[in-house]
Design an enzyme around this catalytic site. Structure first.
Site, PDB file in Angstrom:
ATOM      1  N   LYS A   1     -12.529  -3.282  17.537  1.00  0.00           N
ATOM      2  CA  LYS A   1     -11.729  -3.693  18.411  1.00  0.00           C
ATOM      3  C   LYS A   1     -11.019  -3.042  20.051  1.00  0.00           C
ATOM      4  O   LYS A   1     -10.125  -3.475  20.230  1.00  0.00           O
ATOM      5  CB  LYS A   1     -10.218  -3.205  17.214  1.00  0.00           C
TER       6      LYS A   1
ATOM      7  N   ASN B   1       0.723  -1.155   0.244  1.00  0.00           N
ATOM      8  CA  ASN B   1       0.184   0.032  -0.004  1.00  0.00           C
ATOM      9  C   ASN B   1       0.857   0.876  -0.084  1.00  0.00           C
ATOM     10  O   ASN B   1       1.893   1.838  -0.151  1.00  0.00           O
ATOM     11  CB  ASN B   1      -0.995  -0.237   0.878  1.00  0.00           C
TER      12      ASN B   1
END
Length: 411
Positions: A350, A217
């Site tokens: 999360k 990325n």
């Protein structure tokens, strides 16, 4: 006068350039600030300014000859090196920079520099073409990578008649740089994260297709590196876990660097350090998917299409959130729209303590830039809204917020 350098022992190395005359003012100003200034001159420097001048201003013996030992119970260059809090070379000629880069030791100054363990600052001064010469640039780059700090020369009329970059920075500015250095040192010793172990991830992971191709990325690692610098400046014990990055990591030897490649590598490196850390900052861009199989040899071109089967990688943040005990966990959410929604959703799913959200489509906030635009959320909502700012400033703000919350949790 406030003696901001009181008790500091500074070796001032003076080399042979016309700018050596400024060393008199520099010696005087450092001494007035409370520093004990030990001047070491090269033979060439003595052609421009006398030992007596600098001895009178520093109230200390001036050194220039390696073999002129006056005390049989000690070796001067070793004693000086051992006692120094900082070494400042001003002016620094191309010659001394080359000696430092190549480890030469043929006079008092260069010999002392090899024995020094204290931080070193270099203030170059030379002709503009010399300063831009590839050899000088290469030598400075070598020293920079070793952790030597540079005080860049100013631009203007040079003694040789040229106009350009190469003039020794003014003594007042050099003294200010030295003062700021010791302020930062003090912050490291008594900063808000002193005694805390912080782990920071940076860069973009690499998922191999074959030995020459991979999926990755656009993450440059700059945000993670800024966080590592800020955490160290605040006194933390820093571990930096870095994947692929566009630039070299911070050179501070106190920042423990761990290099990884894939998402699995990063997962293992993070989990190995999770139990023992106080704060975890996940600034890395970790691949969500990887090729099911990675070829051991280069895949040859055949046919008009190539199909890759991808499988999910382990979600590192989710794993940390599920196993969180005493740790303070910070995640990043780089989005291309609706950043608040996705960031707050990530925080809840999360089990994060803070999430730093940024829309990478905004000018100045994308990957690879030196700036960022972020909003920080906790379970209650927005807690910090930062407009366009340097990534170093963003890092400081985020870590100050974390430090306050960690400190509050201990009360």
């Amino acid at each position: 006068m406030v003696k901001s350098l009181q008790g500091k022992s500074i070796i001032l190395g003076i080399t042979g350039g016309i700018a050596a005359y400024k060393a008199a003012a520099l010696t005087s100003k450092l001494t007035q600030k409370g520093a004990k200034v030990h001047v070491i001159m090269t033979a060439s420097a003595k052609q421009f300014i006398t030992e007596l001048t600098l001895q009178s201003l520093s109230k200390q013996r001036v050194f220039s000859d390696t073999f002129q030992e006056r005390d049989p119970s000690s070796i001067s260059h070793i004693d000086l090196a051992d006692s120094a809090d900082l070494v400042l070379i001003a002016p620094a000629t191309a010659n001394i920079i080359a000696k430092m880069a190549h480890g030469l030791a043929d006079d008092m100054l260069s010999t002392t520099l090899l024995a020094v363990t204290a931080p070193i600052m270099v203030a170059p001064a030379m002709n503009v073409h010399m300063y831009q010469h590839p050899a000088v640039i290469s030598n400075m780059d070598t020293l920079y990578k070793r952790g030597v700090q540079f005080i860049e020369p100013g631009e203007g009329q040079l003694a040789c008649g040229y106009v350009g970059k190469g003039r020794l920075e003014e003594p007042e500015t050099i003294v200010k740089v030295v003062e700021n250095f010791f302020v930062r040192q003090q912050e490291k010793e008594s900063g808000p994260l002193t005694g805390k172990k912080i782990v920071i991830t940076a860069g973009g992971t690499v998922e191999r297709i074959d030995p020459v191709r991979y999926i990755s990325n656009d993450s440059s690692g700059k945000m993670g590196f800024a966080l590592a610098r800020a955490a160290r400046a605040m006194g933390a014990e820093v571990t930096l876990i870095a994947a692929r990055t566009d630039e070299a990591p911070p050179l501070d030897p106190a920042i423990h660097l761990v290099r990884v490649e894939s998402a699995q590598d990063m997962y293992e490196a993070v989990m190995d350090r999770w139990t023992d850390c106080d704060i975890m900052v996940k600034a890395a861009a970790v691949a969500d998917y990887r090729p099911r199989q990675s070829s051991e040899s280069k895949i040859k071109k055949s046919g008009d299409t190539l199909t890759l089967e991808l499988v999910k990688t382990t979600d590192i943040l989710e794993s940390l959130g599920k196993n969180k005990d005493k740790q303070f966990l910070i995640g990043f959410a780089a989005e291309t729209g609706n950043a608040e929604f996705y960031a707050r959703d990530k925080l809840i799913r999360k089990n994060l303590d803070l999430v730093v959200a940024n829309d990478v489509t905004l000018e100045g906030a994308g990957f690879g830039t030196d700036t960022n635009i972020v909003k920080v959320y906790d379970i209650e909502g927005l807690v910090l809204d930062l407009p366009l700012a340097s990534k170093d400033e963003v890092a400081r703000q985020v870590l100050r917020l974390a430090a306050d919350r960690v400190a509050g949790a201990l009360l």
